[in-house]
Design an enzyme around this catalytic site. Structure first.
Site, PDB file in Angstrom:
ATOM      1  N   ARG A 106       0.824  -1.206   0.000  1.00  0.00           N
ATOM      2  CA  ARG A 106       0.000   0.000   0.000  1.00  0.00           C
ATOM      3  C   ARG A 106       0.862   1.262   0.000  1.00  0.00           C
ATOM      4  O   ARG A 106       1.910   1.323   0.623  1.00  0.00           O
ATOM      5  CB  ARG A 106      -0.928   0.009   1.208  1.00  0.00           C
ATOM      6  N   ARG A 165     -13.071  12.146 -10.872  1.00  0.00           N
ATOM      7  CA  ARG A 165     -12.803  13.229  -9.910  1.00  0.00           C
ATOM      8  C   ARG A 165     -12.886  14.584 -10.613  1.00  0.00           C
ATOM      9  O   ARG A 165     -13.464  15.537 -10.094  1.00  0.00           O
ATOM     10  CB  ARG A 165     -11.400  13.073  -9.306  1.00  0.00           C
ATOM     11  N   HIS A 204      -1.783   7.739 -14.460  1.00  0.00           N
ATOM     12  CA  HIS A 204      -2.662   7.848 -13.293  1.00  0.00           C
ATOM     13  C   HIS A 204      -1.767   8.331 -12.178  1.00  0.00           C
ATOM     14  O   HIS A 204      -0.968   7.587 -11.640  1.00  0.00           O
ATOM     15  CB  HIS A 204      -3.265   6.488 -12.927  1.00  0.00           C
ATOM     16  N   THR A 207      -7.335   5.156   0.166  1.00  0.00           N
ATOM     17  CA  THR A 207      -8.515   5.440  -0.656  1.00  0.00           C
ATOM     18  C   THR A 207      -9.199   4.101  -0.942  1.00  0.00           C
ATOM     19  O   THR A 207      -8.529   3.087  -1.063  1.00  0.00           O
ATOM     20  CB  THR A 207      -8.148   6.098  -2.008  1.00  0.00           C
TER      21      THR A 207
END
EC number: 1.1.1.27
Length: 331
Positions: free
Chosen positions: A98, A168, A192, A247
């Protein structure tokens, strides 16, 4: 006679029938579970398989979802053994180390490449005809890695890419104009992440070009400071990570949106990560997001976007950054 035998009498012996629209989610972390629940609530598959190396966490998550079976129409299975994923139509890979607060997506890279060396061959072994969707970050590089490790044709390996960045973007434009995001048409392409490219020239509402109304839109000289919206898109993930630690929900919904287009053969256009070598002046073997058509066979077409010279230059710069990292990887 058992209670079951007293209750039910057989009419015929059923032949085992394989799942028609099986989806696998690899990784039951926050993103994996948000993707799983989004896929389940949209009723996209008849079987959902989940795999992870953390056996207890996996068992707990699967059990928790199975307890809601009454409210769903999907069979839910899970195991650390990849045989549970056999014959999936779509395999969504969310597993990986992560991103830590303040850590760039590119920093994560080699940590996740090593994890992919275990995951991808297992997916290929059990679902050789699946469409592979990579969500783990840095998504563009890991989609390239998955493509190389899988040996799949390029149309069957896609990255979730800027589908979420564009969502977004459209949300924030909608906030500024007091309109629903679905009425604000806008695209973010490229990486991204930090070097994503907002296509200001294409932003429109009901076919009306916003740059036509405000030629300065997206530039430094714009009195309305639209440029800040793209900065908010880029900073959005970091902000959420800072506030809640990770997220999950929006990326989960974004994944389900992509899975739906594939499973339902919608031929819908999404900004997803694909091999862009030879497009927009990109020379290297890199994956970046451009508008692509998704359907039952995977990524069937790429839309030729009209980009301004500046936008094209940003895209090429993104590609160079990614290639710089990719060529150092040990696959």
């Amino acid at each position: 006679m058992s209670t079951k035998e007293k209750l039910i009498s057989h009419v015929m012996k059923e032949e085992p029938v394989g799942s028609r629209s099986k989806v696998t989610v690899v990784g039951v972390g926050m993103v994996g579970m948000a993707s799983a629940i989004s896929i389940l609530l949209k009723d996209l598959c008849d079987e959902l398989a989940m795999v992870d190396v953390m056996e207890d966490k996996l068992k707990g998550e699967v059990m928790d979802l199975q307890h809601g079976s009454l409210f769903l129409k999907t069979k839910i299975v899970g195991d650390k053994d990849y045989s549970v994923t056999a014959n999936s139509k779509v395999v969504v890979v969310t597993a990986g180390a992560r991103q830590q607060e303040g850590e760039s997506r590119l920093n994560l890279v080699q940590r996740n490449v090593n994890i992919f060396k275990f995951i991808i061959p297992n997916i290929v072994k059990y679902s050789p005809n699946c469409i592979l969707m990579v969500v783990s970050n840095p998504v563009d590089i890991l989609t390239y890695v998955a493509w190389k490790l899988s040996g799949f044709p390029r149309h069957r390996v896609i990255g979730s890419g800027t589908n979420l960045d564009s969502a977004r973007f459209r949300h924030l434009i909608g906030e500024k104009l007091h309109l629903h995001p679905s009425s604000c048409h806008a695209w973010i392409v490229g990486e991204h992440g930090d070097s994503s490219v907002p296509v200001w020239s294409g932003v429109n509402v009901a076919g009306v070009s916003l740059q036509g109304l405000n030629p300065q839109m997206g530039t430094e000289g714009d009195g309305e400071n639209w440029k800040a919206i793209h900065k908010e898109v880029v900073d959005g993930a970091y902000e959420v990570i800072k506030l809640k630690g990770y997220t999950s929900w929006a990326i989960g919904m974004s994944v389900a949106d992509l899975v739906e287009s594939i499973i339902k053969n919608m031929h819908k256009v999404h900004p997803v990560s694909t091999l862009v070598q030879g497009m927009h002046g990109v020379k290297d073997e890199v994956f970046l997001s451009v508008p692509c058509v998704l359907g039952n066979s995977g990524l069937t077409d790429v839309i030729h976007m009209t980009l301004k010279a500046e936008e094209e230059k940003q895209l090429q710069k993104s590609a160079e950054t990614l290639w710089g990292v990719q060529k150092e990887l040990t696959l």
